[in-house]
Design a protein around this motif. Structure first.
Motif, mmCIF file in Angstrom:
data_model
loop_
_atom_site.group_PDB
_atom_site.id
_atom_site.type_symbol
_atom_site.label_atom_id
_atom_site.label_comp_id
_atom_site.label_asym_id
_atom_site.label_seq_id
_atom_site.Cartn_x
_atom_site.Cartn_y
_atom_site.Cartn_z
ATOM 1 N N ALA A 395 0.816 -1.216 0.000
ATOM 2 C CA ALA A 395 0.000 0.000 0.000
ATOM 3 C C ALA A 395 0.850 1.265 0.000
ATOM 4 C CB ALA A 395 -0.926 -0.003 1.213
ATOM 5 N N SER A 396 1.994 1.218 0.656
ATOM 6 C CA SER A 396 2.827 2.418 0.807
ATOM 7 C C SER A 396 3.906 2.550 -0.259
ATOM 8 C CB SER A 396 3.498 2.407 2.182
ATOM 9 O OG SER A 396 4.402 1.312 2.288
ATOM 10 N N GLY A 397 4.159 1.463 -0.979
ATOM 11 C CA GLY A 397 5.248 1.480 -1.943
ATOM 12 C C GLY A 397 6.616 1.333 -1.308
ATOM 13 N N LYS A 398 6.652 1.012 -0.022
ATOM 14 C CA LYS A 398 7.913 0.851 0.688
ATOM 15 C C LYS A 398 8.342 -0.614 0.730
ATOM 16 C CE LYS A 398 7.217 4.826 3.777
ATOM 17 N NZ LYS A 398 7.123 5.271 5.190
ATOM 18 N N ASP A 399 9.620 -0.843 0.956
ATOM 19 C CA ASP A 399 10.118 -2.184 1.172
ATOM 20 C C ASP A 399 9.669 -2.660 2.556
ATOM 21 O OD1 ASP A 399 12.171 -4.205 -0.039
ATOM 22 O OD2 ASP A 399 12.683 -4.087 2.089
ATOM 23 N N PRO A 400 9.486 -3.971 2.761
ATOM 24 C CA PRO A 400 9.030 -4.472 4.072
ATOM 25 C C PRO A 400 9.863 -3.993 5.257
ATOM 26 C CG PRO A 400 8.863 -6.216 2.454
ATOM 27 C CD PRO A 400 9.530 -5.060 1.759
ATOM 28 N N ARG A 401 11.144 -3.811 5.066
ATOM 29 C CA ARG A 401 11.996 -3.367 6.182
ATOM 30 C C ARG A 401 11.842 -1.874 6.471
ATOM 31 N NH1 ARG A 401 15.126 -5.286 2.249
ATOM 32 N NH2 ARG A 401 16.019 -6.989 3.469
ATOM 33 N N GLU A 402 11.176 -1.131 5.550
ATOM 34 C CA GLU A 402 11.027 0.311 5.702
ATOM 35 C C GLU A 402 9.664 0.727 6.249
ATOM 36 O OE1 GLU A 402 11.718 1.514 1.733
ATOM 37 O OE2 GLU A 402 13.905 1.311 1.830
ATOM 38 N N VAL A 403 8.717 -0.202 6.331
ATOM 39 C CA VAL A 403 7.387 0.129 6.841
ATOM 40 C C VAL A 403 7.496 0.500 8.317
ATOM 41 C CG1 VAL A 403 5.062 -0.761 7.284
ATOM 42 C CG2 VAL A 403 6.278 -1.421 5.200
ATOM 43 N N GLU A 404 6.843 1.592 8.721
ATOM 44 C CA GLU A 404 6.911 2.027 10.112
ATOM 45 C C GLU A 404 6.426 0.915 11.041
ATOM 46 O OE1 GLU A 404 6.386 5.679 7.560
ATOM 47 O OE2 GLU A 404 5.515 3.675 7.656
ATOM 48 N N PHE A 405 7.226 0.642 12.045
ATOM 49 C CA PHE A 405 6.896 -0.466 12.938
ATOM 50 C C PHE A 405 5.611 -0.206 13.711
ATOM 51 C CE2 PHE A 405 7.574 -3.084 16.844
ATOM 52 C CZ PHE A 405 7.457 -4.309 16.219
ATOM 53 N N ALA A 406 5.357 1.048 14.036
ATOM 54 C CA ALA A 406 4.122 1.378 14.762
ATOM 55 C C ALA A 406 2.893 0.993 13.949
ATOM 56 C CB ALA A 406 4.094 2.866 15.089
ATOM 57 N N ARG A 407 2.960 1.133 12.627
ATOM 58 C CA ARG A 407 1.832 0.755 11.769
ATOM 59 C C ARG A 407 1.655 -0.759 11.739
ATOM 60 N NH1 ARG A 407 1.801 3.071 5.998
ATOM 61 N NH2 ARG A 407 -0.382 2.438 6.192
ATOM 62 N N ILE A 408 2.769 -1.471 11.757
ATOM 63 C CA ILE A 408 2.699 -2.939 11.789
ATOM 64 C C ILE A 408 2.027 -3.390 13.079
ATOM 65 C CG2 ILE A 408 4.038 -5.080 11.828
ATOM 66 C CD1 ILE A 408 6.228 -3.524 10.228
ATOM 67 N N ARG A 409 2.467 -2.847 14.199
ATOM 68 C CA ARG A 409 1.882 -3.195 15.497
ATOM 69 C C ARG A 409 0.384 -2.897 15.523
ATOM 70 N NH1 ARG A 409 4.617 -4.161 20.254
ATOM 71 N NH2 ARG A 409 2.811 -3.300 21.354
ATOM 72 N N GLN A 410 0.021 -1.721 15.035
ATOM 73 C CA GLN A 410 -1.382 -1.331 15.066
ATOM 74 C C GLN A 410 -2.251 -2.299 14.271
ATOM 75 O OE1 GLN A 410 -2.120 2.578 13.476
ATOM 76 N NE2 GLN A 410 -4.344 2.452 13.767
ATOM 77 N N LEU A 411 -1.780 -2.675 13.072
ATOM 78 C CA LEU A 411 -2.563 -3.584 12.237
ATOM 79 C C LEU A 411 -2.685 -4.962 12.883
ATOM 80 C CD1 LEU A 411 -4.067 -4.209 9.637
ATOM 81 C CD2 LEU A 411 -1.864 -4.641 8.516
ATOM 82 N N LEU A 412 -1.605 -5.462 13.439
ATOM 83 C CA LEU A 412 -1.644 -6.773 14.086
ATOM 84 C C LEU A 412 -2.569 -6.765 15.296
ATOM 85 C CD1 LEU A 412 2.139 -7.777 13.851
ATOM 86 C CD2 LEU A 412 0.228 -8.833 12.627
#
Length: 420
Positions: A395-412
């Motif tokens: 969705a963001s066009g970023k590489d998996p290692r570049e996605v903000e960790f806070a967004r990952i936590r929130q989605l999980l």
């Protein structure tokens, strides 16, 4: 004619893959799930290991999310009780695993995938991968031949790092691997009426004559009684074969069935076992170990047994060190009270990769740590994490290692995960 394009492609629909696909689909990513068999679940449905665990540690639940949601729905559908996570047996870890109906599990997984909008491709295998124009050109092999699609993000949940291998990313491979297991139900006898001591002695003689192998019933001649008491189950060992590719998988399947034939012929000659019958629990050997990715981060046995909380931990894990070795036996090390290991994002990302993740038993770890991390509940948790990261990256066009960790936590967290 334009090529079909997906945001996320998940390869392998085992415990990790189905959770990755559901999470990516629920997050709004156009997701395709590719599976070589005709059923989801991996070892749960295909290898007779229909008792996933471990979801709890030290009296509390530590793994939740999509995998737990599916296990819970399966128990409720069957009318079976939910576990009380306050009841915990630290010494006998297998008692904390949760038996489920594999048929119901698979049917409910189908429904969950459909509800998440996932395009499921059963009886389909990955044939080739090529990075092209900032995404992946993927060749799939269906029953009618080869065809190509495009995907922004790849998630390897094959259990054997097949996509990692095709993408030419780095991986480790043990030699020898832990033994595989061919599971059956053994029925047609009354265990209480058997002379187990006599059967054990006869088995030892049969091993000496070369009619059977001691590993046919797991850890040696003395375990023939355990095989009979447990009505078969997950105790056979198929040693010395790396099943990472089709050639190795073929050898392990043939060897597993040959072991069962040896045991069947021996047991049918024993008093009280004249009506013995073997019923398949799945149809495939359960494979413990083949390849492991080399990731941005690697979970070591010290990380695992100390309960290190990684800065970007995407899930908990819980299981003793459980290395099956054909020569040494079982290297089992219980965790110290209160310790709950974690898995970092970097263990899901192959080193030097681009728009690529891995989950399940192939995550980056040393051999001893992986002997615990390979278990189904942890595979579900790492699969869900990989699906979340892949969806956000697409969705963001970023590489998996570049996605903000806070967004990952929130989605999980929005989808029921339990995070450190």
């Amino acid at each position: 004619m334009s090529m079909e394009t997906f945001d996320v492609m998940v390869i392998g629909a085992g415990a990790a893959g189905l959770c990755a696909a559901v999470q990516a689909g629920r997050a709004g990513a156009k997701t395709v799930l590719v599976e070589k068999n005709g059923i989801c679940g991996g070892t749960i449905t295909m290898s007779g290991v229909n008792y996933p665990g471990i979801f709890q540690a030290w009296g509390r639940q530590v793994i939740g999310g999509i995998g737990w949601e599916l296990v819970q729905k399966t128990l409720e559908e069957a009318g079976w009780p939910l576990p009380d996570f306050r009841e915990f047996d630290a010494e006998h870890h297998w008692r904390n695993q949760i038996r489920i109906d594999a048929v119901l599990f698979a049917a409910l997984a189908d429904r969950m995938l459909a509800d998440a909008g996932v395009d499921v491709r059963f009886h389909t295998m990955l044939a080739a991968l090529k990075e092209e124009d900032d995404d992946w050109r993927v060749t799939l092999c269906g029953k009618d031949g080869l065809y190509e699609v495009r995907a922004r993000e790849i998630v390897d949940c094959t259990g054997d790092a097949n996509a990692v291998h095709m993408a030419r990313y780095e991986y480790r491979q043990s030699n020898p691997c832990q033994p595989a297991t061919y599971s059956v139900y053994a029925v047609g006898y009354d265990f209480e009426k058997l002379d187990v001591k006599a059967i054990r002695a006869a088995f030892e003689q049969a091993v000496a004559r070369g009619e059977v192998k001691s590993e046919d019933v797991g850890w040696g001649e003395g375990f023939i009684g355990n095989f009979l008491y447990g009505k078969g189950g997950n105790c056979n060992h198929v040693c010395g074969i790396n099943a990472c590719d089709s050639a190795g998988r073929t050898r392990v399947e043939i060897a597993g069935r040959a072991a069962m034939l040896r045991i069947y012929r021996f047991l049918r000659r024993q008093k009280g076992l004249e009506n013995l019958e073997f019923i398949p629990k799945g149809g495939e050997c359960g494979v413990r170990e083949t390849r492991l990715i080399v990731g941005d981060e690697t979970v070591t046995v010290d990380d695992y047994t100390s309960g290190r909380i990684f800065p970007e931990a995407v899930c908990y894990s819980f299981y003793p060190i459980d290395l099956h070795d054909a020569e040494v036996g079982l290297d089992k090390r219980n965790l110290t009270g209160g310790v709950v290991p974690t898995v970092p994002r970097g263990a899901l990302i192959p080193r030097n990769s681009h728009r690529f993740l891995a989950a399940g038993r192939i995550i980056s770890s040393d051999r001893l740590a992986n002997s615990a991390l390979r278990i189904q509940a942890t595979c579900m948790a790492t699969g869900q994490a990989a699906g979340a990261i892949a969806a956000l990256a697409a969705a963001s066009g970023k590489d998996p290692r570049e996605v903000e960790f806070a967004r990952i936590r929130q989605l999980l967290l929005e989808h029921g995960a339990i995070l450190p």
